[in-house]
Design a protein around this motif. Structure first.
Motif, PDB file in Angstrom:
ATOM      1  N   LEU A  63       0.643  -1.207   0.055  1.00  0.00           N
ATOM      2  CA  LEU A  63       0.092   0.083  -0.118  1.00  0.00           C
ATOM      3  C   LEU A  63       0.890   1.323   0.100  1.00  0.00           C
ATOM      4  N   SER A  64       1.908   1.354   0.674  1.00  0.00           N
ATOM      5  CA  SER A  64       2.859   2.201   0.618  1.00  0.00           C
ATOM      6  C   SER A  64       3.421   2.547  -0.580  1.00  0.00           C
ATOM      7  N   THR A  65       3.977   1.477  -1.210  1.00  0.00           N
ATOM      8  CA  THR A  65       4.417   1.755  -2.623  1.00  0.00           C
ATOM      9  C   THR A  65       3.474   2.411  -3.648  1.00  0.00           C
ATOM     10  N   LEU A  66       2.195   1.717  -3.608  1.00  0.00           N
ATOM     11  CA  LEU A  66       1.151   2.359  -4.461  1.00  0.00           C
ATOM     12  C   LEU A  66       0.817   3.564  -4.121  1.00  0.00           C
ATOM     13  N   ASP A  67       0.802   3.926  -2.945  1.00  0.00           N
ATOM     14  CA  ASP A  67       0.731   5.472  -2.335  1.00  0.00           C
ATOM     15  C   ASP A  67       1.593   6.349  -2.976  1.00  0.00           C
ATOM     16  N   SER A  68       2.774   5.780  -2.993  1.00  0.00           N
ATOM     17  CA  SER A  68       3.945   6.879  -3.625  1.00  0.00           C
ATOM     18  C   SER A  68       3.602   7.031  -5.158  1.00  0.00           C
ATOM     19  N   PHE A  69       3.009   6.219  -5.922  1.00  0.00           N
ATOM     20  CA  PHE A  69       2.628   6.744  -7.159  1.00  0.00           C
ATOM     21  C   PHE A  69       1.666   7.824  -7.028  1.00  0.00           C
ATOM     22  N   LEU A  70       0.990   8.033  -6.211  1.00  0.00           N
ATOM     23  CA  LEU A  70      -0.150   9.389  -6.205  1.00  0.00           C
ATOM     24  C   LEU A  70       0.556  10.560  -5.576  1.00  0.00           C
ATOM     25  N   ASN A  71       2.134  10.514  -5.078  1.00  0.00           N
ATOM     26  CA  ASN A  71       2.428  11.549  -4.813  1.00  0.00           C
ATOM     27  C   ASN A  71       3.205  12.319  -5.979  1.00  0.00           C
ATOM     28  N   VAL A  72       3.509  11.416  -6.883  1.00  0.00           N
ATOM     29  CA  VAL A  72       3.872  11.951  -8.168  1.00  0.00           C
ATOM     30  C   VAL A  72       2.954  12.598  -9.388  1.00  0.00           C
ATOM     31  N   SER A  73       1.619  11.845  -9.348  1.00  0.00           N
ATOM     32  CA  SER A  73       0.628  11.940 -10.450  1.00  0.00           C
ATOM     33  C   SER A  73      -0.563  11.995  -9.590  1.00  0.00           C
ATOM     34  N   GLU A  74      -1.728  12.591 -10.526  1.00  0.00           N
ATOM     35  CA  GLU A  74      -3.010  12.613  -9.815  1.00  0.00           C
ATOM     36  C   GLU A  74      -3.710  11.230  -9.996  1.00  0.00           C
ATOM     37  N   PHE A  77      -2.970   7.023 -11.650  1.00  0.00           N
ATOM     38  CA  PHE A  77      -1.833   5.703 -11.537  1.00  0.00           C
ATOM     39  C   PHE A  77      -1.250   5.442 -12.894  1.00  0.00           C
ATOM     40  N   ALA A  78      -1.904   5.785 -13.769  1.00  0.00           N
ATOM     41  CA  ALA A  78      -1.307   5.485 -15.415  1.00  0.00           C
ATOM     42  C   ALA A  78      -1.019   6.583 -15.980  1.00  0.00           C
ATOM     43  N   GLY A  79      -0.710   7.645 -15.679  1.00  0.00           N
ATOM     44  CA  GLY A  79      -0.400   8.968 -16.452  1.00  0.00           C
ATOM     45  C   GLY A  79      -1.040  10.117 -15.568  1.00  0.00           C
ATOM     46  N   ASP A  80      -1.391  11.020 -16.803  1.00  0.00           N
ATOM     47  CA  ASP A  80      -1.718  12.369 -16.483  1.00  0.00           C
ATOM     48  C   ASP A  80      -3.404  12.331 -16.633  1.00  0.00           C
ATOM     49  N   GLU A  81      -4.060  11.379 -17.083  1.00  0.00           N
ATOM     50  CA  GLU A  81      -5.448  11.734 -17.044  1.00  0.00           C
ATOM     51  C   GLU A  81      -5.947  10.273 -16.428  1.00  0.00           C
ATOM     52  N   LEU A  82      -7.187  10.133 -16.424  1.00  0.00           N
ATOM     53  CA  LEU A  82      -7.861   9.017 -15.907  1.00  0.00           C
ATOM     54  C   LEU A  82      -7.829   7.843 -17.070  1.00  0.00           C
ATOM     55  N   THR A  83      -7.626   6.672 -16.543  1.00  0.00           N
ATOM     56  CA  THR A  83      -7.638   5.547 -17.608  1.00  0.00           C
ATOM     57  C   THR A  83      -8.247   4.250 -17.044  1.00  0.00           C
ATOM     58  N   VAL A  84      -8.348   3.516 -17.728  1.00  0.00           N
ATOM     59  CA  VAL A  84      -8.767   1.910 -17.222  1.00  0.00           C
ATOM     60  C   VAL A  84      -8.054   1.557 -16.424  1.00  0.00           C
ATOM     61  N   ALA A  85      -6.661   1.704 -16.382  1.00  0.00           N
ATOM     62  CA  ALA A  85      -5.981   1.112 -15.189  1.00  0.00           C
ATOM     63  C   ALA A  85      -6.170   1.814 -13.921  1.00  0.00           C
ATOM     64  N   ASP A  86      -6.792   2.841 -13.761  1.00  0.00           N
ATOM     65  CA  ASP A  86      -7.275   3.505 -12.681  1.00  0.00           C
ATOM     66  C   ASP A  86      -8.400   2.966 -11.928  1.00  0.00           C
ATOM     67  N   PHE A  87      -9.462   2.598 -12.711  1.00  0.00           N
ATOM     68  CA  PHE A  87     -10.606   1.823 -12.478  1.00  0.00           C
ATOM     69  C   PHE A  87     -10.347   0.456 -11.817  1.00  0.00           C
ATOM     70  N   ALA A  88      -9.312  -0.059 -12.794  1.00  0.00           N
ATOM     71  CA  ALA A  88      -8.880  -1.548 -12.385  1.00  0.00           C
ATOM     72  C   ALA A  88      -8.417  -1.373 -10.895  1.00  0.00           C
ATOM     73  N   PHE A  89      -7.481  -0.281 -10.720  1.00  0.00           N
ATOM     74  CA  PHE A  89      -6.804  -0.209  -9.550  1.00  0.00           C
ATOM     75  C   PHE A  89      -7.602  -0.120  -8.227  1.00  0.00           C
ATOM     76  N   LEU A  90      -8.914   0.770  -8.496  1.00  0.00           N
ATOM     77  CA  LEU A  90      -9.942   1.163  -7.697  1.00  0.00           C
ATOM     78  C   LEU A  90     -10.572  -0.359  -7.247  1.00  0.00           C
ATOM     79  N   ALA A  91     -10.808  -0.996  -8.113  1.00  0.00           N
ATOM     80  CA  ALA A  91     -11.502  -2.434  -7.992  1.00  0.00           C
ATOM     81  C   ALA A  91     -10.660  -3.139  -6.870  1.00  0.00           C
TER      82      ALA A  91
END
Length: 69
Positions: A20-31, A33-47
């Motif tokens: 969880l800490s590792t995943l959280d660190s991605f959000l320190n850099v970007s809004e 998970f998979a770049g500068d805009e919302l993607t399918v990867a973000d929805f998969a992550f949320l699930a």
């Protein structure tokens, strides 16, 4: 939990915290998970994280940026 297990072992708890800490660190850099805009990867992550949060809610409080996401 599976197979009638009632408690999470200390080692598994630490592994989950590290994940969880590792995943959280991605959000320190970007809004997102998979770049500068919302993607399918973000929805998969949320699930996936939603399932983790339900199962391990006491551990989930260590991450700050997930709540912003």
């Amino acid at each position: 939990m599976r197979s009638g297990v009632k408690k999470i072992s200390p080692a598994a708890r630490e592994d989950i915290k590290m994940l969880l800490s590792t995943l959280d660190s991605f959000l320190n850099v970007s809004e997102y998970f998979a770049g500068d805009e919302l993607t399918v990867a973000d929805f998969a992550f949320l699930a996936s994280v939603g399932s983790i949060k339900v199962t391990f809610s006491s551990i989930f409080t260590i991450v700050i940026n997930f709540y912003k996401f």
